[in-house]
Design an enzyme around this catalytic site. Structure first.
Site, PDB file in Angstrom:
ATOM      1  N   SER A 164       0.894  -1.383   0.027  1.00 14.66           N
ATOM      2  CA  SER A 164       0.052  -0.026  -0.206  1.00 14.66           C
ATOM      3  C   SER A 164       0.822   1.314  -0.004  1.00 14.66           C
ATOM      4  CB  SER A 164      -1.037  -0.016   1.271  1.00 14.66           C
ATOM      5  OG  SER A 164      -1.951   0.822   1.203  1.00 14.66           O
ATOM      6  N   ASP A 180      -8.207  -6.280  -5.448  1.00 15.54           N
ATOM      7  CA  ASP A 180      -7.581  -4.990  -4.632  1.00 15.54           C
ATOM      8  C   ASP A 180      -8.407  -3.788  -5.675  1.00 15.54           C
ATOM      9  OD1 ASP A 180      -6.663  -2.683  -3.934  1.00 15.54           O
ATOM     10  OD2 ASP A 180      -4.583  -3.388  -3.892  1.00 15.54           O
ATOM     11  N   HIS A 228      -7.979  -5.154  -0.900  1.00 13.46           N
ATOM     12  CA  HIS A 228      -6.788  -4.527  -0.772  1.00 13.46           C
ATOM     13  C   HIS A 228      -6.102  -4.893   0.422  1.00 13.46           C
ATOM     14  CE1 HIS A 228      -3.820  -1.231  -0.754  1.00 13.46           C
ATOM     15  NE2 HIS A 228      -4.248  -0.881   0.518  1.00 13.46           N
TER      16      HIS A 228
HETATM   17  N1  LIG Z   1      -5.549  -0.869   5.896  1.00 14.28           N
HETATM   18  C1  LIG Z   1      -4.366  -0.238   5.594  1.00 14.28           C
HETATM   19  C2  LIG Z   1      -3.948  -0.105   4.203  1.00 14.28           C
HETATM   20  C3  LIG Z   1      -4.697   1.064   3.776  1.00 14.28           C
HETATM   21  O1  LIG Z   1      -4.107   1.412   2.466  1.00 14.28           O
HETATM   22  C4  LIG Z   1      -4.079   0.838   6.553  1.00 14.28           C
HETATM   23  O2  LIG Z   1      -4.922   1.495   7.173  1.00 14.28           O
HETATM   24  O3  LIG Z   1      -2.808   1.024   6.583  1.00 14.28           O
END
Ligand SMILES: N[C@@H](CCO)C(=O)O
Ligand SMILES: CC(=O)SCCNC(=O)CCNC(=O)[C@H](O)C(C)(C)COP(=O)(O)OP(=O)(O)OC[C@H]1O[C@@H](n2cnc3c(N)ncnc32)[C@H](O)[C@@H]1OP(=O)(O)O
Length: 366
Positions: free
Chosen positions: A146, A312, A347
């Site tokens: 991410s 994703d 994701h």
């Molecule tokens: N759920 C993860 C990934 C979000 O992109 C976060 O909150 O860091």
């Protein structure tokens, strides 16, 4: 695995992409495993939006281990018997590195809205400086998902010879309007919450009940971390047993889940940090500073391994594939690989379905 939180203070200015500076600044981090005498077995793990430097292991009394504990440890994919692993809390975050609620020296006040807009490039620059201070001038690998994947990509472009391998997963080369739109919901909800007080809030005010703007906005974000399929599997159309179907505020399990995670999150995550980090994600574009995406990617010398997740819905597989296509066209096929994980979780599969890609990561690192 025994873990401790470490901190380094830097008194030289950090020159930011915006032209502003951060001075002084602090970075907190954790390390796992031992740095060898040649100092060539280090792996940098980079975290996502709400992550922290606490990637693995458990502090005394912790209910849960670090966010990638399934991947990092003795004998695990990122094997701490072989590698020295370091994870740094990014600047702008709220877990100890300098961020909007830090003291704005020499004033006694906190930065709050006077904190400069920071970028993924700034996060990476700060980490590079920390690594130098630790005597690490070359990494075996950088691994992140991410926003952590964005950092990995940025590292590969800005410091081309720094890491032997770069694994960027569940990320993109430039944040699309689709992802910016989710962030808009949370940003707007935060700043319009009366508790926000133009950034002059007292964090104690929402330790108990949470911060509604962040909670509601995070619910929208959380939807983008899952997928219709994973929600079907997690909740189906199940209704909360104690609620009546004809009660206006009776809930489906999915609603209860979003409330629990949204409000829970808003009790511990700082709203200003959320604004600054989502801003950094929104303006992420690996080609900024170069004429084109092609020009930016031409700089890459590391072996780049791109991993995406089939369902994703935030940073879609085609966004990572594009990087591979451009690098292939440059004749860099030998330096770039692409792997699409067969997952319909969404994701957050990069945090949850580790068994689906940990062998791949282990193979790359070996
Ligand atoms: N759920 C993860 C990934 C979000 O992109 C976060 O909150 O860091
Ligand atoms: C690098 C980084 O980004 S680290 C940051 C990662 N953290 C986040 O993204 C914060 C948001 N959290 C999450 O999205 C998830 O907890 C994940 C992705 C980290 C882990 O997912 P999972 O382990 O599969 O947890 P799951 O999504 O099933 O449950 C999350 C929570 O909701 C609770 N929950 C599950 N179903 C329900 C329900 N129907 N009603 C209310 N609560 C529920 C779980 O008990 C769990 O609670 P807990 O966190 O207090 O243990």
């Amino acid at each position: 695995m025994k873990i401790t939180t470490k901190k380094e203070t830097f008194t030289n200015p950090l020159y930011l992409e915006s032209g502003r500076i951060l001075e002084p600044y602090e970075l907190v981090y954790e390390t796992y495993g031992e740095l060898n005498d040649e100092k060539n077995n280090a792996i940098l793990v980079t975290h996502a939006l709400s992550g922290s430097h606490h990637a693995a292991g458990r502090y005394e009394g912790d209910r849960k281990p670090g966010w990638w504990d399934g991947l990092i440890g003795d004998g695990k994919a990122i094997d701490t018997t072989r590698y020295f692993v370091i994870c740094v809390n990014v600047i702008g975050s709220c877990y100890g590195s300098t961020g909007p609620m830090s003291q704005m020296y020499p004033s006694e006040e906190r930065y709050r809205l006077k904190f400069p807009v920071i970028t993924v490039k700034d996060m990476v620059k700060a980490q590079r400086i920390l690594l130098s201070r630790l005597g690490i001038d070359r990494l075996h690998a950088i691994v992140g998902g991410s926003m952590g994947g964005m950092q990995a990509l940025r590292f590969a472009v800005e410091f081309p010879n720094f890491a032997k391998h770069t694994i960027a997963m569940a990320a993109t080369h430039a944040t699309r309007p689709w992802a910016i739109a989710f962030n808009k919901v949370v940003q707007e909800a935060i700043i319009k919450d009366p508790k926000f007080k133009k950034g002059n809030y007292d964090p104690e005010d929402f330790k108990e009940e949470g911060f509604t703007g962040l909670a509601v906005g995070r619910m929208a974000g959380h939807i983008s971390y899952l997928s219709p399929e994973s929600m079907d599997r997690k909740f189906g159309r199940t209704y909360v047993e104690t609620d009546g179907l004809f009660e206006l505020f009776g809930k489906f399990q999915v609603e209860r889940y979003l409330e629990y995670n949204g409000y829970g999150f808003s009790k511990w995550f700082d709203p200003l940090s959320y604004l600054y980090i989502t801003k950094a994600i929104n303006i992420f574009d690996i080609s900024r500073g170069y004429d084109t995406l092609d020009e930016a990617l031409k700089r890459i010398k590391t072996d780049l391994h791109l991993i995406s997740f089939r369902r994703d819905l935030l940073f879609m597989p085609e966004e990572m594939k594009e990087v591979k296509i451009v690098m292939d066209a440059q004749g860099q096929s030998g330096h770039v690989s692409y792997y699409e994980v067969d997952s319909d979780y969404g994701h957050d599969a990069f945090l949850v379905e580790l068994d689906k890609f940990s062998d791949y990561v282990a193979d790359v690192l070996r």
